[in-house]
Design an enzyme around this catalytic site. Structure first.
Site, PDB file in Angstrom:
ATOM      1  N   CYS A   1      44.867  50.920  40.024  1.00  0.00           N
ATOM      2  CA  CYS A   1      45.689  49.847  40.582  1.00  0.00           C
ATOM      3  C   CYS A   1      46.003  50.164  42.038  1.00  0.00           C
ATOM      4  O   CYS A   1      46.324  51.314  42.361  1.00  0.00           O
ATOM      5  CB  CYS A   1      46.979  49.724  39.770  1.00  0.00           C
ATOM      6  SG  CYS A   1      48.013  48.354  40.305  1.00  0.00           S
ATOM      7  N   LEU A   2      45.943  49.151  42.886  1.00  0.00           N
ATOM      8  CA  LEU A   2      46.255  49.345  44.305  1.00  0.00           C
ATOM      9  C   LEU A   2      47.712  49.774  44.501  1.00  0.00           C
ATOM     10  O   LEU A   2      48.052  50.328  45.538  1.00  0.00           O
ATOM     11  CB  LEU A   2      45.973  48.058  45.091  1.00  0.00           C
ATOM     12  CG  LEU A   2      44.489  47.657  45.169  1.00  0.00           C
ATOM     13  CD1 LEU A   2      44.350  46.241  45.707  1.00  0.00           C
ATOM     14  CD2 LEU A   2      43.698  48.627  46.031  1.00  0.00           C
TER      15      LEU A   2
ATOM     16  N   GLN B   1      52.013  41.940  43.907  1.00  0.00           N
ATOM     17  CA  GLN B   1      51.640  43.206  44.537  1.00  0.00           C
ATOM     18  C   GLN B   1      51.927  43.216  46.032  1.00  0.00           C
ATOM     19  O   GLN B   1      52.010  44.280  46.641  1.00  0.00           O
ATOM     20  CB  GLN B   1      50.155  43.505  44.315  1.00  0.00           C
ATOM     21  CG  GLN B   1      49.816  43.801  42.865  1.00  0.00           C
ATOM     22  CD  GLN B   1      48.350  44.157  42.704  1.00  0.00           C
ATOM     23  OE1 GLN B   1      47.504  43.298  42.541  1.00  0.00           O
ATOM     24  NE2 GLN B   1      48.027  45.441  42.764  1.00  0.00           N
TER      25      GLN B   1
ATOM     26  N   HIS C   1      43.956  42.694  33.905  1.00  0.00           N
ATOM     27  CA  HIS C   1      44.812  43.545  34.744  1.00  0.00           C
ATOM     28  C   HIS C   1      45.678  42.686  35.683  1.00  0.00           C
ATOM     29  O   HIS C   1      46.883  42.912  35.808  1.00  0.00           O
ATOM     30  CB  HIS C   1      43.907  44.506  35.531  1.00  0.00           C
ATOM     31  CG  HIS C   1      44.601  45.425  36.477  1.00  0.00           C
ATOM     32  ND1 HIS C   1      44.587  46.800  36.324  1.00  0.00           N
ATOM     33  CD2 HIS C   1      45.329  45.192  37.602  1.00  0.00           C
ATOM     34  CE1 HIS C   1      45.284  47.356  37.314  1.00  0.00           C
ATOM     35  NE2 HIS C   1      45.740  46.403  38.117  1.00  0.00           N
ATOM     36  N   GLU C   2      45.056  41.683  36.325  1.00  0.00           N
ATOM     37  CA  GLU C   2      45.808  40.853  37.285  1.00  0.00           C
ATOM     38  C   GLU C   2      46.843  39.982  36.585  1.00  0.00           C
ATOM     39  O   GLU C   2      47.969  39.817  37.086  1.00  0.00           O
ATOM     40  CB  GLU C   2      44.859  39.964  38.098  1.00  0.00           C
ATOM     41  CG  GLU C   2      43.849  40.688  38.971  1.00  0.00           C
ATOM     42  CD  GLU C   2      44.404  41.872  39.718  1.00  0.00           C
ATOM     43  OE1 GLU C   2      45.565  41.837  40.169  1.00  0.00           O
ATOM     44  OE2 GLU C   2      43.675  42.878  39.830  1.00  0.00           O
TER      45      GLU C   2
ATOM     46  N   GLY D   1      40.631  42.912  42.904  1.00  0.00           N
ATOM     47  CA  GLY D   1      41.553  41.865  42.491  1.00  0.00           C
ATOM     48  C   GLY D   1      42.920  42.141  43.093  1.00  0.00           C
ATOM     49  O   GLY D   1      43.211  43.273  43.488  1.00  0.00           O
TER      50      GLY D   1
ATOM     51  N   HIS E   1      49.904  41.782  35.864  1.00  0.00           N
ATOM     52  CA  HIS E   1      50.804  41.908  37.029  1.00  0.00           C
ATOM     53  C   HIS E   1      51.791  40.735  37.082  1.00  0.00           C
ATOM     54  O   HIS E   1      52.936  40.903  37.511  1.00  0.00           O
ATOM     55  CB  HIS E   1      50.007  41.931  38.335  1.00  0.00           C
ATOM     56  CG  HIS E   1      49.544  43.294  38.750  1.00  0.00           C
ATOM     57  ND1 HIS E   1      50.396  44.349  38.959  1.00  0.00           N
ATOM     58  CD2 HIS E   1      48.303  43.781  39.020  1.00  0.00           C
ATOM     59  CE1 HIS E   1      49.710  45.420  39.337  1.00  0.00           C
ATOM     60  NE2 HIS E   1      48.434  45.103  39.382  1.00  0.00           N
TER      61      HIS E   1
HETATM   62 NI    NI Z   1      46.887  46.433  39.865  1.00  0.00          NI
END
Ligand code: NI
Length: 177
Positions: free
Chosen positions: A96-97, A50, A138-139, A45, A142
């Site tokens: 998380c990225l 991000q 999670h998204e 995702g 963000h």
């Molecule tokens: Ni994340």
């Protein structure tokens, strides 16, 4: 075009993103870039903040081999909101990225209903369970300036991944988003 993914200390990741009102033009190229960037990073995702774009837009795609009905299906959602969450929740590791090299154990609702608009601006309502529900939560966090770190019950819930040459091994890594 692949866009660089910001790291967790960037202030933009702590802002509330703005609603999207137009679904034509440049925003479509942004969607393509987000999908490409998510694939390249092997994420499940990605939210627009991000990559430094403070808009309410997420993309989600579970890998084909993940045991879920929606595996391999791409979700593009503008202005996503959780309109219903189950009372039942569960703890699971996620990453998380924006915070490579770590995963954390986070308690989240087992299932959620998400409302938003698809690529064409049509109203959509998605019922998600299990891991897919986790990724949506999670998204959407963000978009509200929230990182999974904020949900950790203690600092011990954060785990550093063992590194191997060329980065953490897939076996040890919870899916990142
Ligand atoms: Ni994340």
């Amino acid at each position: 075009m692949i866009r660089p993914i910001l790291l967790a200390d960037e202030p933009i990741l702590r802002q509330k993103a703005k609603r999207v009102r137009r679904f034509e033009g440049a925003i479509q190229a942004l969607v393509d870039d987000m999908v490409e960037t998510m694939h390249q990073a092997k994420g499940v995702g990605l939210a627009a903040p991000q990559i430094g774009v403070p808009l309410r837009l997420i993309v989600v795609e579970l890998p084909e081999d993940h045991e879920d009905n929606s595996s391999g299906k791409l979700f593009v959602l503008f202005n996503p909101e959780i309109v219903k969450s189950s009372e039942e929740d569960e703890e699971e590791e996620e990453g998380c990225l924006c915070l490579p090299g770590y995963v954390g154990t986070v308690r989240r609702a087992n299932s959620v209903t998400v409302k938003g608009q698809d690529r064409q601006g049509r109203e959509r309502r998605i019922k998600a369970e299990g891991f897919l529900a986790r990724v949506f939560q999670h998204e959407i966090d963000h978009l509200n300036g929230i990182l999974y770190l904020d949900h950790l019950e203690s600092p011990d819930a954060l785990r550093r991944l063992p590194t191997e040459e060329g980065g953490p091994s897939d076996r040890e890594t919870a899916p990142l988003s």
